[in-house]
Design an enzyme around this catalytic site. Structure first.
Site, PDB file in Angstrom:
ATOM      1  N   LYS A  84      13.250 -41.022   4.823  1.00 29.50           N
ATOM      2  CA  LYS A  84      13.047 -42.373   4.314  1.00 29.50           C
ATOM      3  C   LYS A  84      13.053 -43.328   5.499  1.00 29.50           C
ATOM      4  O   LYS A  84      13.604 -43.016   6.561  1.00 29.50           O
ATOM      5  CB  LYS A  84      14.107 -42.755   3.288  1.00 29.50           C
ATOM      6  CG  LYS A  84      15.526 -42.723   3.781  1.00 29.50           C
ATOM      7  CD  LYS A  84      16.518 -43.111   2.673  1.00 29.50           C
ATOM      8  CE  LYS A  84      16.520 -42.133   1.521  1.00 29.50           C
ATOM      9  NZ  LYS A  84      17.537 -42.442   0.505  1.00 29.50           N
TER      10      LYS A  84
ATOM     11  N   ASP B  26      -3.616 -37.881   9.679  1.00 32.78           N
ATOM     12  CA  ASP B  26      -3.204 -38.568   8.448  1.00 32.78           C
ATOM     13  C   ASP B  26      -3.492 -40.063   8.566  1.00 32.78           C
ATOM     14  O   ASP B  26      -2.686 -40.893   8.143  1.00 32.78           O
ATOM     15  CB  ASP B  26      -1.720 -38.323   8.167  1.00 32.78           C
ATOM     16  CG  ASP B  26      -1.313 -38.682   6.735  1.00 32.78           C
ATOM     17  OD1 ASP B  26      -2.221 -38.816   5.878  1.00 32.78           O
ATOM     18  OD2 ASP B  26      -0.104 -38.835   6.482  1.00 32.78           O
TER      19      ASP B  26
END
EC number: 2.7.11.1
Length: 273
Positions: free
Chosen positions: A25, A135
């Site tokens: 996170k 990505d």
């Protein structure tokens, strides 16, 4: 000592979570040492599978330690804790490109050219240093508060790449930004994959929508082969459309290199679209 307590002793005050992945996170934090706001990526290696811990994470850390470019996110420090957590302290950003597109509808031509030139320059730097991102997407392009400067982030699928015949076989990234050869499961040149993703990013910037419907992933390569259409009434220069067409060539060998993209005429043009 817990990770949060160690961070506190090092002068960090953790705030809200601004991003979350399967094993990590990202939290916003304030730093006494760096005198301002930073972002801290918290990676929990205990929850991650061996492939991530032994292959993808070391690649990401190696890239982050080695790159230095004004349009790639800068990492201040890495903090490892004995409980298996890793804290990556990096530049914070006001927003990202996807949020800017959603907020504004689309990015105006002159601003889109300015931002895309920075993105292309960063990808050229990576490729020149035999690195690939794999990505690239709008949410991985961070923006400054004035939305005039970009920073590419999230190298979770990054790796070294020396070009053909050094091909990749791993399916990486998001289907909406994935090139046909990746979707088809064909061994691919990861640099040409990055170039395709640049085309999707540019299309999204200037139109405010995705170039291809990705609701049916199996049929996506077929739609990609037909090429892109533009919304009715959209004012966009032919030079910009031509660049998008070059980037989104179905055949990887027909796509330009990142260096050729960075030198494209539209990026030096004076037109507004």
């Amino acid at each position: 000592m817990s990770g949060d307590k160690l961070l506190s002793e090092l002068g960090y005050k953790l705030g809200r979570t601004i991003g979350e992945g399967s094993y990590s996170k990202v939290k916003v934090a304030t730093s006494k040492k760096y005198k301002g706001t930073v972002a801290i990526k918290v990676v929990d290696r205990r929850r991650a599978p061996p492939d991530f811990v032994n292959k993808f994470l070391p690649r990401e850390l190696s890239i982050l330690r080695g790159v230095r470019h004004p349009h790639i996110v800068h990492v201040f420090e890495f903090i490892e804790v004995c409980n298996g957590k890793l804290y990556i302290v990096m530049e914070a950003a006001a927003t990202d490109l996807l949020q800017a597109v959603q907020r504004n509808g689309r990015i105006p031509g002159s601003q889109a050219r300015e931002l895309f030139s920075q993105i292309a320059g960063a990808v050229r730097y990576l490729h020149d240093h035999h690195l690939v991102h794999r990505d690239l997407k709008c949410e991985n392009v961070l923006l400054s508060p004035d939305e005039r400067r970009v920073k590419i982030t999230d190298f979770g699928f990054g790796r070294q790449a020396h070009g053909y015949p050094d091909l990749s076989t791993t399916y990486c990234g998001s289907a909406a930004y994935a090139s046909p050869e990746v979707l088809l499961g064909i061994p691919y040149d990861p640099k040409k994959y990055d170039v395709w993703s640049l085309g999707v990013v540019l299309y999204v910037m200037v139109t405010g929508c995705m170039p291809f419907d990705d609701s049916d992933i199996a049929g996506l390569p077929r739609r990609q082969k037909r090429g892109v259409l533009y919304p009715d009434g959209l004012e966009l220069s032919e030079r910009c459309k031509s660049l998008i067409a070059e980037l989104l060539q179905f055949s990887p060998s027909a796509r330009p290199s990142a260096g050729q993209v960075a030198r494209n005429g539209w990026l030096r043009a004076g037109d507004s679209g």
